[in-house]
Design an enzyme around this catalytic site. Structure first.
Site, PDB file in Angstrom:
ATOM      1  N   GLU A 107       2.615 -19.855  22.401  1.00 45.33           N
ATOM      2  CA  GLU A 107       2.326 -21.285  22.309  1.00 45.33           C
ATOM      3  C   GLU A 107       1.415 -21.737  23.449  1.00 45.33           C
ATOM      4  OE1 GLU A 107       6.841 -20.935  21.436  1.00 45.33           O
ATOM      5  OE2 GLU A 107       5.266 -19.701  22.320  1.00 45.33           O
ATOM      6  N   HIS A 164       3.331 -17.151  27.022  1.00 47.35           N
ATOM      7  CA  HIS A 164       3.817 -17.011  25.654  1.00 47.35           C
ATOM      8  C   HIS A 164       2.759 -17.478  24.659  1.00 47.35           C
ATOM      9  CE1 HIS A 164       8.353 -16.962  26.915  1.00 47.35           C
ATOM     10  NE2 HIS A 164       7.639 -16.011  27.481  1.00 47.35           N
ATOM     11  N   CYS A 166       8.346 -23.145  26.879  1.00 47.64           N
ATOM     12  CA  CYS A 166       7.279 -23.586  25.960  1.00 47.64           C
ATOM     13  C   CYS A 166       7.595 -24.944  25.355  1.00 47.64           C
ATOM     14  CB  CYS A 166       7.109 -22.551  24.844  1.00 47.64           C
ATOM     15  SG  CYS A 166       6.461 -20.978  25.434  1.00 47.64           S
ATOM     16  N   SER A 178      24.318  13.555  15.705  1.00 49.33           N
ATOM     17  CA  SER A 178      25.258  12.761  16.499  1.00 49.33           C
ATOM     18  C   SER A 178      25.117  11.274  16.201  1.00 49.33           C
ATOM     19  CB  SER A 178      25.049  13.028  17.997  1.00 49.33           C
ATOM     20  OG  SER A 178      23.785  12.570  18.420  1.00 49.33           O
TER      21      SER A 178
END
Length: 354
Positions: free
Chosen positions: A53, A51, A87, A293
């Protein structure tokens, strides 16, 4: 507060690098700052990878500088184990004293729990810095968790006299080369693309990314009676494809057949299935019937319309473009074409910032 916005803006810039690669995870950017100077930056590159961080923290050689630093992150740090560790635990372990968060994570597994845990360990947490921009950045992610469906983008090209198809003509390209290139860029940014059966039969589309660098979206189309032959590109097995049908059929390589009822609520059945498969976004590129639709049920978030010069003469007596009402986000010229972005009135907070 001034500096908080500056560093959060930078984190937002970094997060956008993940567009098209992080789904079903959100795009996240991170900046680590000390005494007004940036120590490190990072973003979430791809699902399954570290991630934002973690990427930012690991770039710092002298980890002791973290003891008097501030970490800026566009989305609340995760607190649960997924494909990577939480994290929050790394931030606590590194004794980072201050964390500035753009917006809370809407996922039930996190949703304030990451911020709560940081505070329990004595870390100062400042919330909601550039909150609106951080939400818009992850409009797909927030729509998925708040509305239990993918983010829906309607898209079509129409002539300046209001038609999307010439009568009795197949595979007529209305838009110009720059519009087509932009369209392929958009495909690379979204999880999936949907068309109807008639579009497949008339145009034999590939529904892939050829005029841009990026991943191909998941191809989705209807085929009630399974009448489309394997000679069409959408059934060549070259990319993941989902076929919604009323018949039972065994899946093939990269092709998944999903049985639904064509008697009621087709759109809802499709969206529910895509939600279960964690598909966060869809471009609807089908013909008028398929587009309507979604429009008639008012189940859409954003619409992108190319209005093009009639390079092939008049389109009168052809197929008229759908009628749609929404909030105009932006208008722009693209060579000889015009491009209009609309948002649904259900999406009033959306503004064109990314």
């Amino acid at each position: 507060m001034k500096y908080q916005k500056i560093f959060m803006k930078r984190a937002l810039q970094l997060a956008k690098n993940g567009l098209g690669f992080t789904s079903p995870n959100p795009m996240v950017g991170c900046v680590i700052e000390r005494n007004g100077f940036v120590l490190s930056e990072g973003w979430h590159y791809k699902k399954g990878k570290d991630h934002a961080e973690v990427n930012a923290i690991n770039k710092i050689k002298n980890q002791e500088v973290l003891l008097d630093s501030t970490l800026y992150v566009t989305l609340e740090p995760c607190v649960h184990f997924g494909k990577t560790p939480p994290c929050v635990d790394l931030i606590i372990k590194k004794h980072i004293p201050r964390v500035v968060v753009g917006i809370q994570d809407p996922c039930d597994k996190i949703k304030g729990l990451g911020i709560q845990k940081l505070r329990e360990y004595g870390i100062e947490v400042i919330e909601d810095v550039l909150k609106d921009q951080c939400r818009i950045l992850n409009k797909r992610f927030f729509t998925f968790f708040e509305k239990n469906r993918p983010y829906i983008i309607l898209k079509w090209a129409q002539s300046n006299d209001g038609f999307i198809h010439l009568k009795n003509k197949k595979n007529i390209c209305i838009s110009g080369i720059y519009a087509r290139q932009l369209n392929h860029k958009w495909r690379s940014e979204e999880d999936s693309i949907l068309v109807g059966r008639k579009t497949v039969l008339n145009d034999n589309p590939r529904l892939n990314v050829r005029e841009w660098v990026g991943k191909n979206p998941i191809r989705i189309f209807f085929d009630k009676k399974l009448s489309i032959s394997s000679s069409y590109f959408v059934l060549d097995g070259s990319q993941r494809t989902i076929v919604f049908t009323e018949k039972m059929k065994e899946n093939k390589k990269n092709i998944e057949y999903v049985q639904i009822s064509f008697e009621n609520e087709i759109v809802n059945q499709i969206l529910f299935y895509l939600y279960k498969k964690k598909i966060l976004s869809i471009i609807v590129e089908g013909g008028r019937k398929t587009l309507e639709s979604f429009i008639k049920k008012n189940i859409w978030d954003e619409c992108r319309i190319f209005i093009c010069n009639n390079r092939n003469g008049t389109f009168k007596r052809g197929l008229r473009a759908p009628l749609i009402e929404g909030k105009i986000l932006k208008k722009m010229n693209l060579d000889k074409d015009k491009l209009i972005f609309l948002s649904s009135y259900n999406n009033d907070e959306l503004q064109f910032k990314n």
